[in-house]
Design an enzyme around this catalytic site. Sequence first.
Site, PDB file in Angstrom:
ATOM      1  N   THR A  88      -6.548  -2.348  -3.059  1.00  0.00           N
ATOM      2  CA  THR A  88      -6.409  -1.448  -4.208  1.00  0.00           C
ATOM      3  C   THR A  88      -7.591  -0.489  -4.222  1.00  0.00           C
ATOM      4  O   THR A  88      -8.742  -0.909  -4.096  1.00  0.00           O
ATOM      5  CB  THR A  88      -6.346  -2.255  -5.518  1.00  0.00           C
ATOM      6  OG1 THR A  88      -5.173  -3.072  -5.503  1.00  0.00           O
ATOM      7  CG2 THR A  88      -6.299  -1.332  -6.731  1.00  0.00           C
ATOM      8  N   VAL A  90     -10.283   2.500  -5.359  1.00  0.00           N
ATOM      9  CA  VAL A  90     -11.094   3.029  -6.455  1.00  0.00           C
ATOM     10  C   VAL A  90     -10.822   4.531  -6.584  1.00  0.00           C
ATOM     11  O   VAL A  90     -10.556   5.212  -5.597  1.00  0.00           O
ATOM     12  CB  VAL A  90     -12.589   2.760  -6.174  1.00  0.00           C
ATOM     13  CG1 VAL A  90     -13.486   3.569  -7.086  1.00  0.00           C
ATOM     14  CG2 VAL A  90     -12.896   1.278  -6.308  1.00  0.00           C
ATOM     15  N   ILE A 124     -11.083  -4.196  -2.135  1.00  0.00           N
ATOM     16  CA  ILE A 124     -11.344  -2.959  -2.867  1.00  0.00           C
ATOM     17  C   ILE A 124     -11.510  -1.823  -1.865  1.00  0.00           C
ATOM     18  O   ILE A 124     -12.377  -1.867  -0.989  1.00  0.00           O
ATOM     19  CB  ILE A 124     -12.603  -3.088  -3.745  1.00  0.00           C
ATOM     20  CG1 ILE A 124     -12.380  -4.129  -4.853  1.00  0.00           C
ATOM     21  CG2 ILE A 124     -12.993  -1.734  -4.336  1.00  0.00           C
ATOM     22  CD1 ILE A 124     -11.304  -3.755  -5.860  1.00  0.00           C
ATOM     23  N   LYS A 125     -10.670  -0.798  -2.010  1.00  0.00           N
ATOM     24  CA  LYS A 125     -10.715   0.346  -1.094  1.00  0.00           C
ATOM     25  C   LYS A 125     -11.667   1.415  -1.617  1.00  0.00           C
ATOM     26  O   LYS A 125     -11.593   1.814  -2.782  1.00  0.00           O
ATOM     27  CB  LYS A 125      -9.318   0.962  -0.920  1.00  0.00           C
ATOM     28  CG  LYS A 125      -8.383   0.132  -0.081  1.00  0.00           C
ATOM     29  CD  LYS A 125      -7.019   0.788   0.037  1.00  0.00           C
ATOM     30  CE  LYS A 125      -7.013   1.916   1.035  1.00  0.00           C
ATOM     31  NZ  LYS A 125      -5.639   2.469   1.220  1.00  0.00           N
ATOM     32  N   LEU A 126     -12.538   1.863  -0.734  1.00  0.00           N
ATOM     33  CA  LEU A 126     -13.508   2.911  -1.051  1.00  0.00           C
ATOM     34  C   LEU A 126     -13.475   3.950   0.059  1.00  0.00           C
ATOM     35  O   LEU A 126     -13.334   3.602   1.239  1.00  0.00           O
ATOM     36  CB  LEU A 126     -14.919   2.327  -1.129  1.00  0.00           C
ATOM     37  CG  LEU A 126     -15.170   1.174  -2.105  1.00  0.00           C
ATOM     38  CD1 LEU A 126     -16.418   0.410  -1.717  1.00  0.00           C
ATOM     39  CD2 LEU A 126     -15.297   1.709  -3.516  1.00  0.00           C
TER      40      LEU A 126
END
Length: 308
Positions: A88, A90, A124-126
Amino acid sequence: MTSKLEQLKQFTTVVADTGDLDAITRLKPVDATTNPSLLLKAAAIPGYADLLKQVKADAKGNVDLACDKFAVAVGSGILKVIPGRISTEVDARLSFDEPALLNKARQLIALYEAAGVAKERVLIKLASTWEGIRAAEQLEKEGIQTNLTLLFSFAQAQACADAGVFLISPFVGRIYDWYKKSTGQEYVGAEDPGVQSVTRIYNYYKANGYNTVVMGASFRNIGQIEQLAGCDRLTISPELLQQLSDDQGELPQVLKPGNAGEAKQHLNESQFRWAMNEDAMGTEKLAEGIRQFARDQEKLEKLIAEKA
């Protein structure tokens, strides 16, 4: 003969690049990835209409929070039909603000945990900016694993490995697009610049003992996927997954850990920024990708704000 998809699954973890629950249920990937563009696409699916209204009501008019709740609700639903993990993303507008990235990542994890999902099932995708990589380094220390996306350059891959991030998503198709537009040439097979980029990164990581997972992303055709068979993971759209499922041809493993790679090189911030400056493709595609995800995030916010 088994399908190319089943053959690929023998040496690569297959990930679905979609928020479409029906497609995921049908194609049976291990993991799934979402991003603001895919969430916007999912929001247009009639089955999600009630959910959009619900998250808006739960967020009490806070559209930013409603978007996060929608992302988490979609992700939680997907996790019910896959054995692995959901990625998912950010908000891309925070890509150059390390403290804001950290706060948003922690908030997303808190929302998942409130929904009964353990953080071990979430990545967590950044965006792979310097700030994004530094935020990921801190999150990993907190036990929050990360997926560094919008990765187009070797320098980004080097910095991510040094930071000890869990996973990177080097983009194949968007690199191909840039070179095709820049040169006017068509690229096939091993000559594809996107394929060459991921191959180089994979070999570098394996040769130097990095544990960071390489997950090729952004494919334009199954030929690109075939050339990267053996990569740790590949995240693939439902359309291309279906093509692989329908194809009964042979699919040999191409990438293997024993292939030669370049010597380890550590980059500080100034070296990283200089390397990015010297890479016109990497710089342009990173900026373009952040702009596109930011625009789609704004469209999703508008869509939720307009829901009754």
